[in-house]
Write a protein that holds these residues in place. Structure first.
Motif, mmCIF file in Angstrom:
data_model
loop_
_atom_site.group_PDB
_atom_site.id
_atom_site.type_symbol
_atom_site.label_atom_id
_atom_site.label_comp_id
_atom_site.label_asym_id
_atom_site.label_seq_id
_atom_site.Cartn_x
_atom_site.Cartn_y
_atom_site.Cartn_z
ATOM 1 N N LYS A 196 1.501 14.737 -19.330
ATOM 2 C CA LYS A 196 0.353 13.896 -19.654
ATOM 3 C C LYS A 196 0.716 12.419 -19.676
ATOM 4 O O LYS A 196 -0.072 11.563 -19.262
ATOM 5 N N GLY A 197 1.926 12.077 -20.189
ATOM 6 C CA GLY A 197 2.319 10.667 -20.233
ATOM 7 C C GLY A 197 2.439 10.058 -18.848
ATOM 8 O O GLY A 197 2.020 8.918 -18.612
ATOM 9 N N VAL A 198 2.985 10.815 -17.902
ATOM 10 C CA VAL A 198 3.101 10.324 -16.525
ATOM 11 C C VAL A 198 1.724 10.175 -15.902
ATOM 12 O O VAL A 198 1.446 9.204 -15.181
ATOM 13 N N VAL A 199 0.836 11.131 -16.174
ATOM 14 C CA VAL A 199 -0.521 11.073 -15.620
ATOM 15 C C VAL A 199 -1.261 9.835 -16.132
ATOM 16 O O VAL A 199 -1.907 9.107 -15.354
ATOM 17 N N MET A 200 -1.149 9.561 -17.423
ATOM 18 C CA MET A 200 -1.832 8.391 -17.981
ATOM 19 C C MET A 200 -1.264 7.096 -17.420
ATOM 20 O O MET A 200 -2.013 6.136 -17.166
ATOM 21 N N ALA A 201 0.057 7.041 -17.209
ATOM 22 C CA ALA A 201 0.656 5.835 -16.633
ATOM 23 C C ALA A 201 0.180 5.624 -15.206
ATOM 24 O O ALA A 201 -0.122 4.490 -14.798
ATOM 25 N N ALA A 202 0.096 6.714 -14.414
ATOM 26 C CA ALA A 202 -0.380 6.582 -13.027
ATOM 27 C C ALA A 202 -1.849 6.167 -12.997
ATOM 28 O O ALA A 202 -2.253 5.336 -12.170
ATOM 29 N N ARG A 203 -2.660 6.718 -13.875
ATOM 30 C CA ARG A 203 -4.078 6.353 -13.893
ATOM 31 C C ARG A 203 -4.270 4.906 -14.346
ATOM 32 O O ARG A 203 -5.200 4.234 -13.871
ATOM 33 N N SER A 204 -3.443 4.432 -15.267
ATOM 34 C CA SER A 204 -3.554 3.020 -15.671
ATOM 35 C C SER A 204 -3.198 2.098 -14.510
ATOM 36 O O SER A 204 -3.790 1.024 -14.367
ATOM 37 N N LEU A 205 -2.254 2.518 -13.659
ATOM 38 C CA LEU A 205 -1.928 1.720 -12.465
ATOM 39 C C LEU A 205 -3.101 1.709 -11.492
ATOM 40 O O LEU A 205 -3.421 0.673 -10.889
ATOM 41 N N ILE A 206 -3.762 2.861 -11.337
ATOM 42 C CA ILE A 206 -4.947 2.913 -10.463
ATOM 43 C C ILE A 206 -6.045 2.021 -11.010
ATOM 44 O O ILE A 206 -6.693 1.266 -10.261
ATOM 45 N N LEU A 250 3.101 5.953 -5.881
ATOM 46 C CA LEU A 250 3.037 5.930 -7.344
ATOM 47 C C LEU A 250 1.752 6.558 -7.869
ATOM 48 O O LEU A 250 1.772 7.251 -8.896
ATOM 49 N N THR A 251 0.631 6.330 -7.189
ATOM 50 C CA THR A 251 -0.624 6.917 -7.652
ATOM 51 C C THR A 251 -0.672 8.422 -7.424
ATOM 52 O O THR A 251 -1.528 9.103 -8.007
ATOM 53 N N SER A 283 0.818 -1.217 0.000
ATOM 54 C CA SER A 283 0.000 0.000 0.000
ATOM 55 C C SER A 283 0.849 1.263 0.000
ATOM 56 O O SER A 283 0.530 2.242 -0.693
ATOM 57 N N ASP A 284 1.947 1.300 0.765
ATOM 58 C CA ASP A 284 2.765 2.520 0.828
ATOM 59 C C ASP A 284 3.365 2.857 -0.536
ATOM 60 O O ASP A 284 3.318 4.011 -0.986
#
Length: 562
Positions: free
Chosen positions: A428-438, A419-420, A413-414
């Motif tokens: 934008k590329g970093v944002v999309m990668a973080a949202r795909s992880l979420i 990462l999220t 969880s930590d």
């Protein structure tokens, strides 16, 4: 002197004419044939005194005798064996032109069925040791085409097994050129679906441990790009057939009409349609990786060779790719492979995206999480930080997502909260990668996410499996219908038809606005409001009710998530 007698007097010096006449009438020209055969025997005895000398007349006689050998099978029965013995004894000292002529004579007799394939092909494999590039290319083409012809109608297992065993010995030959050509022949036959069995694949695995770099690279390419090569060849052949069919259609519309041309065109169209039908009926073959007898042992040996290897970096990358693909396909356990990759996980490393791909490819649910977790930490520390470029951060987040999709227990969880947090980053590329992880952990393990990142679930949250736990199904879906009696099934079918016939009727649904809930609770006598709540709560799949604020959401809003 008449014309026929003049031609007969010229026959001893005009071999092409004599060859044509013998093929038409072997009995009538038997004496002329034996005259040339005795001449060949005399020249051969003289040649054996000095095998390195040139002899143009002997070359002409060899091609002549090989052309007409099938006309006199009893007299010429020992002729192929004599040529094979001559090549085995003096192949290294023979004149290149004469050596090539001997091989062409044997190929000609083999194509006419006058020579058995097994002994001739073994001889040709041995001749790969000769330092003659043109000869090796000629022999290679004949070996591939001859084995294809042998197995065109049905698999000739006797010849295939003998040749595969001989090739296995040739791969260990002291001559690197002979071993490489033998390996190329096996790869080409596998690519053409002639030798696509497990024995061929396991023979090629031994070439991965050869001390010769060229042989190792050829074997690695076989496992890494063999299927792609088949697909590309098939697609190119289909494109050629389509172009030929279009040409025939255009020619039919533009050229003159005629019976002869129409017959030729119809015959060509029939051939193309038959070929297309044959290709459509082909079944996809298994990859070569699935035919390895002991993939665990092969992966461990190859990884040990990789650890001690001093080859070029490109060769080591190919070894990493094959080991990772073996681990991913067969769910193998090679624990030392992940720390080995960790030393290359730096943003400035050459071809680091390939290495990250190999890491994700080698991750699966059977690997203990504590084995993969240090490498995931290394990816996060080296890539996902603001001191790196935006591209490096996006690549690091995408790598973590791919690893977690294959091995979800590696995440805690930590680390996930850190990462999220990049979902609000400026790139934008970093944002999309973080949202795909979420989005991944919403479906895999939403308990690890912040409450605000979990979204609004449309179904019960998935149960998180522990390491080694298998999701065995207790009931096969659809088996409950098998227990119904036939009468009940008929009644259910009739009811469904009645419901479909009455589909034009409307059902009143009460809008749950301000104060509507109080009316529902006050009225308990089967009012329309009660039936509406029952319909929404139990039968409707398009809406759910939140227990905290009694709001109603649609599925499309839930999938949007944010």
């Amino acid at each position: 002197m008449d014309r026929s007698s003049r031609n007969r007097n010229q026959l001893p010096t005009n071999l092409p004419q004599l060859q044509n006449l013998i093929k038409r009438d072997p009995t009538a020209y038997r004496d002329e044939f034996f005259q040339q055969y005795h001449h060949y025997r005399a020249l051969l005895q003289l040649f054996l005194l000095n095998p390195s000398s040139e002899s143009k007349k002997l070359e002409e006689l060899l091609m002549f005798l090989s052309q007409v050998a099938q006309c006199y099978p009893e007299e010429m029965s020992t002729f192929p064996d004599e040529l094979q013995t001559l090549l085995r004894k003096h192949c290294s000292v023979l004149d290149p032109e004469l050596r090539l002529t001997l091989c062409r004579a044997l190929i000609l007799m083999r194509n006419k069925g006058f020579v058995t394939p097994q002994s001739l092909l073994e001889l040709f494999f041995e001749l790969f040791r000769v330092q003659d590039k043109l000869l090796r290319a000629t022999l290679y083409n004949h070996i591939v085409s001859d084995i294809r012809r042998i197995n065109s109608r049905h698999k000739n297992n006797k010849v295939n097994t003998a040749l595969q065993n001989f090739m296995y010995r040739m791969l260990r030959d002291s001559s690197a050129v002979a071993a490489k050509m033998s390996l190329d022949a096996m790869v080409e036959l596998h690519r053409r679906n002639v030798w696509n069995d497990a024995k061929t694949v396991n023979v090629v695995t031994t070439a991965c441990f050869s001390p010769v770099t060229k042989i190792v690279v050829a074997a690695l390419k076989f496992f890494l790009t063999g299927a792609e090569g088949n697909d590309s060849d098939t697609s190119s052949e289909s494109e050629d057939d389509a172009a030929a069919m279009r040409t025939l259609i255009v020619a039919k519309q533009t050229t003159k009409k005629g019976r002869k041309r129409e017959r030729k065109r119809a015959k060509a169209m029939a051939v193309l349609k038959k070929r297309k039908k044959k290709k459509s009926g082909q079944v996809a073959t298994f990859s070569a990786l699935h035919l390895i007898n002991d993939p665990q042992d092969f992966a461990e040996k190859l990884f040990k060779k990789l650890e001690r290897s001093k080859e070029r970096f490109e060769v080591r990358l190919m070894m990493m790719s094959l080991v990772s693909r073996l681990i991913g396909v067969h769910k193998l356990l090679v624990f030392n492979f992940y720390p080995f990759l960790q030393r290359y996980l730096q943003p400035h490393q050459k071809d680091v995206t390939k290495i990250l791909t190999y890491f994700a490819q080698a991750s699966h649910e059977l690997v203990p999480p504590e084995v993969i977790e240090p490498t995931v930490r290394a990816v996060v520390n080296n890539f996902v930080s603001e001191r790196n470029s935006k591209e490096a951060m996006a690549v690091g987040l995408n790598t973590v997502r791919e690893v977690c999709s294959r091995c979800p227990l590696v995440m805690n969880s930590d680390l996930l909260h850190d990462l999220t947090g990049y979902k609000n980053y400026k790139d934008k590329g970093v944002v999309m990668a973080a949202r795909s992880l979420i989005q991944l952990f919403r479906t895999v393990n939403p308990d690890l996410l912040h409450r605000k990142d979990r979204g609004r679930p449309t179904q019960l949250p998935p149960s998180t499996r522990q390491y080694g736990e298998l999701g065995a199904a207790e009931v096969v879906p659809g088996t409950e219908l098998l227990d119904l009696p036939s009468d009940a099934q008929d009644e259910s079918g009739t009811d469904s038809e009645d419901q479909s016939d009455s589909g034009g009727e409307w059902t009143d649904v009460v809008h749950l606005g301000d104060g509507a809930c109080d009316d529902i609770h006050d009225d308990s006598s089967g009012t329309p409001g009660d039936s509406a709540v029952h319909l929404i709560g139990e039968e409707s799949d398009g809406y759910i009710t939140d227990s905290e604020d009694n709001d109603i959401y649609e599925d499309d809003d839930i999938i949007a998530g944010e």
